[in-house]
Structure formats: C-alpha cells, structure tokens
Design an enzyme around this catalytic site. Structure first.
Site, PDB file in Angstrom:
ATOM      1  N   ASP A  72      -2.384   3.284 -18.819  1.00 20.36           N
ATOM      2  CA  ASP A  72      -3.347   2.394 -19.249  1.00 20.36           C
ATOM      3  C   ASP A  72      -3.473   2.286 -20.962  1.00 20.36           C
ATOM      4  O   ASP A  72      -4.332   2.126 -21.650  1.00 20.36           O
ATOM      5  CB  ASP A  72      -4.827   2.991 -19.108  1.00 20.36           C
ATOM      6  CG  ASP A  72      -5.140   2.445 -17.387  1.00 20.36           C
ATOM      7  OD1 ASP A  72      -4.618   1.475 -17.211  1.00 20.36           O
ATOM      8  OD2 ASP A  72      -5.744   3.246 -16.869  1.00 20.36           O
ATOM      9  N   ASP A  99      -4.796  -3.175 -11.690  1.00 22.04           N
ATOM     10  CA  ASP A  99      -5.459  -3.267 -12.909  1.00 22.04           C
ATOM     11  C   ASP A  99      -4.090  -3.026 -14.266  1.00 22.04           C
ATOM     12  O   ASP A  99      -4.524  -3.577 -15.124  1.00 22.04           O
ATOM     13  CB  ASP A  99      -6.111  -1.705 -13.174  1.00 22.04           C
ATOM     14  CG  ASP A  99      -6.796  -1.221 -12.200  1.00 22.04           C
ATOM     15  OD1 ASP A  99      -6.368  -1.424 -10.897  1.00 22.04           O
ATOM     16  OD2 ASP A  99      -7.824  -0.378 -12.161  1.00 22.04           O
ATOM     17  N   GLY A 103      -0.050  -0.597   1.028  1.00 21.33           N
ATOM     18  CA  GLY A 103      -1.467  -0.847   0.232  1.00 21.33           C
ATOM     19  C   GLY A 103      -2.197   0.368   0.503  1.00 21.33           C
ATOM     20  O   GLY A 103      -2.463   0.498   1.598  1.00 21.33           O
ATOM     21  N   THR A 133      -6.336   1.748  -1.296  1.00 20.06           N
ATOM     22  CA  THR A 133      -7.218   1.801  -2.401  1.00 20.06           C
ATOM     23  C   THR A 133      -7.748   3.341  -2.976  1.00 20.06           C
ATOM     24  O   THR A 133      -7.273   4.450  -2.519  1.00 20.06           O
ATOM     25  CB  THR A 133      -8.708   1.045  -1.792  1.00 20.06           C
ATOM     26  OG1 THR A 133      -9.476   0.730  -2.849  1.00 20.06           O
ATOM     27  CG2 THR A 133      -9.344   2.410  -0.961  1.00 20.06           C
ATOM     28  N   ARG A 154     -13.639  -5.031  -8.785  1.00 18.27           N
ATOM     29  CA  ARG A 154     -13.012  -5.146  -9.905  1.00 18.27           C
ATOM     30  C   ARG A 154     -11.553  -5.130  -9.865  1.00 18.27           C
ATOM     31  O   ARG A 154     -11.010  -5.787 -10.553  1.00 18.27           O
ATOM     32  CB  ARG A 154     -13.387  -3.708 -10.677  1.00 18.27           C
ATOM     33  CG  ARG A 154     -12.947  -3.861 -12.214  1.00 18.27           C
ATOM     34  CD  ARG A 154     -13.757  -3.008 -13.022  1.00 18.27           C
ATOM     35  NE  ARG A 154     -13.319  -1.665 -12.976  1.00 18.27           N
ATOM     36  CZ  ARG A 154     -14.299  -0.602 -12.394  1.00 18.27           C
ATOM     37  NH1 ARG A 154     -15.405  -1.149 -11.879  1.00 18.27           N
ATOM     38  NH2 ARG A 154     -13.960   0.719 -12.225  1.00 18.27           N
ATOM     39  N   TRP A 210      -9.316  -7.969 -11.779  1.00 19.67           N
ATOM     40  CA  TRP A 210      -8.122  -7.836 -12.640  1.00 19.67           C
ATOM     41  C   TRP A 210      -7.010  -8.634 -12.000  1.00 19.67           C
ATOM     42  O   TRP A 210      -6.412  -8.960 -12.874  1.00 19.67           O
ATOM     43  CB  TRP A 210      -7.581  -6.077 -12.484  1.00 19.67           C
ATOM     44  CG  TRP A 210      -8.629  -5.190 -12.979  1.00 19.67           C
ATOM     45  CD1 TRP A 210      -8.715  -3.877 -12.386  1.00 19.67           C
ATOM     46  CD2 TRP A 210      -9.216  -4.934 -14.324  1.00 19.67           C
ATOM     47  NE1 TRP A 210      -9.774  -3.229 -13.182  1.00 19.67           N
ATOM     48  CE2 TRP A 210      -9.788  -3.776 -14.445  1.00 19.67           C
ATOM     49  CE3 TRP A 210      -9.139  -5.992 -15.286  1.00 19.67           C
ATOM     50  CZ2 TRP A 210     -10.595  -3.413 -15.417  1.00 19.67           C
ATOM     51  CZ3 TRP A 210      -9.897  -5.577 -16.549  1.00 19.67           C
ATOM     52  CH2 TRP A 210     -10.546  -4.196 -16.618  1.00 19.67           C
ATOM     53  N   SER A 256     -17.348   5.966  -0.291  1.00 23.37           N
ATOM     54  CA  SER A 256     -17.664   5.318   1.020  1.00 23.37           C
ATOM     55  C   SER A 256     -17.110   6.119   2.068  1.00 23.37           C
ATOM     56  O   SER A 256     -16.194   7.296   1.929  1.00 23.37           O
ATOM     57  CB  SER A 256     -16.948   3.870   1.208  1.00 23.37           C
ATOM     58  OG  SER A 256     -15.567   4.131   1.515  1.00 23.37           O
TER      59      SER A 256
HETATM   60  N1  GLY Z   1      -8.823   0.563 -14.625  1.00 27.44           N
HETATM   61  C1  GLY Z   1      -9.513   1.297 -14.048  1.00 27.44           C
HETATM   62  C2  GLY Z   1     -10.633   0.616 -13.361  1.00 27.44           C
HETATM   63  O1  GLY Z   1     -10.988  -0.331 -13.549  1.00 27.44           O
HETATM   64  O2  GLY Z   1     -11.738   1.522 -13.101  1.00 27.44           O
END
Ligand code: GLY
Length: 384
Positions: free
Chosen positions: A97, A157, A215, A217, A229, A233, A347
C-alpha cells in the site's frame, strides 16, 4: 433513478464545511495522524502506521488548494517529514500500500510545492512497492512474506497503488516502474472481473508456475460476492489505468464494473458495504461511493461527450447523496468528514476479519469525499 445533482458551487460550499472541520483538527492531528477509523464518530490520534495515514495529509493538501491557508500547507509538510522517516526506518511498510500512503501525501507535496523530501520519500516508497513484484504470475504481491503460498495473491485495491509507479517512472526516467505497473494491470484485468461484471477482492496464483488459481475475499461478505469498496477500487482503478496506458480494454472494463456498481445502489444512493445487499438494515459504506464517483469523474475526461455527461451526472448525484446522508456538518457530531463507512465487517461466510469501524468515519472515506468535491468544484490536477 432520480436524485439531485450537486452543482460546482454546492461542491465548493461542502468543501468550506469540510475545511472548517479540518481547521479544528490541526492542533491535534499534525504531529499525530488520525487513526484509520473513528470510534463513536471521533478519531483518536495515531502514530504514522497502517495503510491509511496518507489520506490525512492528502486532506490537508486539498484543504490548502481550496483555501490557500498557510496552516494547512505547514501541517501537510510536517507530515511529509514523518513519511520520509517512516520509509527510511521501514515502519509498517512490508505490504503493497505504498501508493495509498505516499501518493496523497508525498507525491502531492512534490506536485504542489516541489518538495524534495516529498519526492525522495515517494521514490523510496515506489522502490519498496517494486520489490513486491512477482515474476511468476506477473503481479505485485499485496501482503505477507514474499512468495508465501498462503499470500501469493494480488488484490483489486492495488490498482490505486500503481500511479506511484507510473509517477516514479516519469520522474526518474527508469522503465522498470512502468513495466511492473503495466504487467500488474494486465494480470488484474485478466483475473479480477467476473463474467457478470462483479469483481473479486483478491486473486491467488501458484507460486511455482504463476498460474491463476482462484478468487477470494478478505473484507467482503463472501468469496462470490462483490465487496462494495473493492468494486469501487475497480471503478477508479480502471479509470486511472486508462489514463496511464491508453488501453481501450480499460474503458470496456470501466463500463462493466461501474455499471454493476450503479445497478446495485439503493434508493438513497449510498451503497451497502457489500453489493450483495440492495436493501435492508446492513451498514452502508459511504467511502465506496466517494471512491467510485472520483473514478467516474476521472474517466469522464476521456470519454465521448454524451457518455462523459452520464458519468459526471452520476458522480454529482452520488456527491449530493453523500452530502445529504453522510457529511459531517457540525464538529460536535464528529471530527471526521464522512459518516457511515465500514472498514471491515464479518459475515457468516467470512468470519475473519473482526468487525471494525462499522458505521464510522474512515480516513479514506474523508479523503475521497474531499477529492470528489474538489473535482466537482474545479478542474483539478490529480495527485494520482
Ligand atoms: N485497501 C484496504 C481497504 O480498502 O480496506
């Protein structure tokens, strides 16, 4: 879907309100940063840690651009020094990041003021990001020990981390940064978008062969759902990828992922934290809306007039909805800017992570809300 579109003048007034809150925060949050999410709507002070502190500095830069007040510039530059110290001492930087951290803080400082500290810190961060590039699979590994099978993956992200590499390539003239960003973009585009135009949050590869595996999550409702989110992104990530690559395929994927996002907005236009939910009592993630709207305005710069007008109108409506339902208008309510975000929610299908920052402000939501208002109020030169 009928909703009021925010005008440029109203965006300017909303920025005035945001800058008023930030002005009141300067004394407490210059040498310290805001923690990544609020608790009971108030941020506590934090050291320069996690992936989120660059947004605090970015808010000060946006406030400085809007008001011209020297106090915002001084606070932002002081935080830039902290970012140099962080990358030199390698404090909490063993992850991808670097763009979230160093673009709105240090690249912005360089672009706006010519700060050499900002430039040098951002270049060190770009090198750190580059060190996470995996030849087998052609991607930047998000988290964990490099090469470890249980973390051999990219995440959606990261599309927002790539502008740091493109910028480093432009500043240094070295091709390696752009090459890695292009390869990562290609791998992301090939694997993250499902046939129905929803997106995976993360995608695993085989560390021995580089073959795409599956894939999954990390923060969404379940592996097969679209974390709001993450989808956002994807919207902004495809727009930025088009800016840097001019690959027409980015426009097609932008249309796909943005269409999916828009179709799943509830009546009041503030998305639930996962796009599985389109009504009911699940928490919203206001930050997803701010991020996606910024992406729509970015892509509108490159699209034919009629399509650009559609996405601009949608972004203006999302901005109005955020102002109506989520914006902080009174510092007694919160020291943040945008209520009703979700950092992480567990969840039945995804019990890890633990609930965190649910129905709270978060620093990226505040930052992208300000960026959205800035984009609506004036022709803005992006930090990304
Ligand atoms: N990039 C981490 C988040 O969106 O939580």
């Amino acid at each position: 879907m009928q909703y009021r579109a925010m005008t440029p003048a109203e965006a300017g007034q909303a920025l005035d309100a945001a800058c008023g809150i930030l002005r009141g925060n300067l004394a407490r949050f210059t040498d310290k940063f805001q923690y990544s999410n609020s608790e009971n709507q108030f941020y506590a002070p934090s050291e320069n840690l996690e992936w989120t502190t660059g947004f605090c500095t970015g808010e000060y830069w946006l406030a400085w651009e809007h008001t011209g007040e020297a106090a915002f510039e001084a606070a932002a530059l002081r935080q830039v020094d902290s970012f140099m110290d962080r990358i030199r001492r390698r404090v909490d930087v063993d992850h991808h990041d670097m763009g979230f951290l160093y673009t709105p803080s240090c690249v912005a400082a360089y672009k706006l003021t010519g700060s050499e500290t900002g430039r040098d810190a951002a270049l060190l961060a770009a090198d750190n990001l580059l060190s996470r590039f995996q030849q087998k699979g052609q991607f930047l590994q998000a988290w964990g020990a490099l090469g470890a099978r249980d973390n051999y993956r990219l995440i959606i992200d990261c599309l927002l981390n790539l502008p740091l590499l493109y910028w480093a390539g432009e500043v240094t003239g070295e091709e390696k940064y752009r090459a890695a960003a292009l390869a990562h973009t290609k791998t992301s585009m090939a694997n993250l978008v499902r046939p129905d135009h929803s997106t995976y949050h993360t995608f695993f590869f085989d560390p021995e062969t580089g073959a795409p595996l599956r894939g999954s999550t990390q923060q969404g409702y379940k592996d097969g759902s679209a974390w709001a989110r993450g989808q956002a992104w994807g919207v902004y990530g495809m727009a930025l990828s088009y800016r840097y690559t001019r690959d027409e395929a980015c426009i097609g994927l932008f249309r796909d992922v943005t269409g999916y996002f828009i179709e799943r907005l509830p009546e009041d236009l503030v998305p639930y934290w996962d796009l599985t939910f389109t009504d009911g009592s699940e928490p919203r993630d206001s930050s997803a809306s701010a991020i996606a709207a910024c992406g729509m305005l970015e892509m509108a710069r490159y699209l034919p007039a009629e399509e650009a007008a559609y996405y601009t109108d949608m972004a203006q409506k999302l901005a109005w909805a955020l102002w109506e339902h989520c914006a902080v208008k009174d510092a007694r309510v919160s020291n943040g800017l945008l209520l009703h975000g979700v950092y992480a929610k567990n969840s039945p299908y995804n019990p890890i992570p633990q609930d965190r920052g649910v129905d709270e402000c978060n620093t990226w939501g505040d930052y992208f809300y300000m960026e959205l208002l800035t984009r609506l109020a004036k022709r803005w030169a992006p930090y990304w």
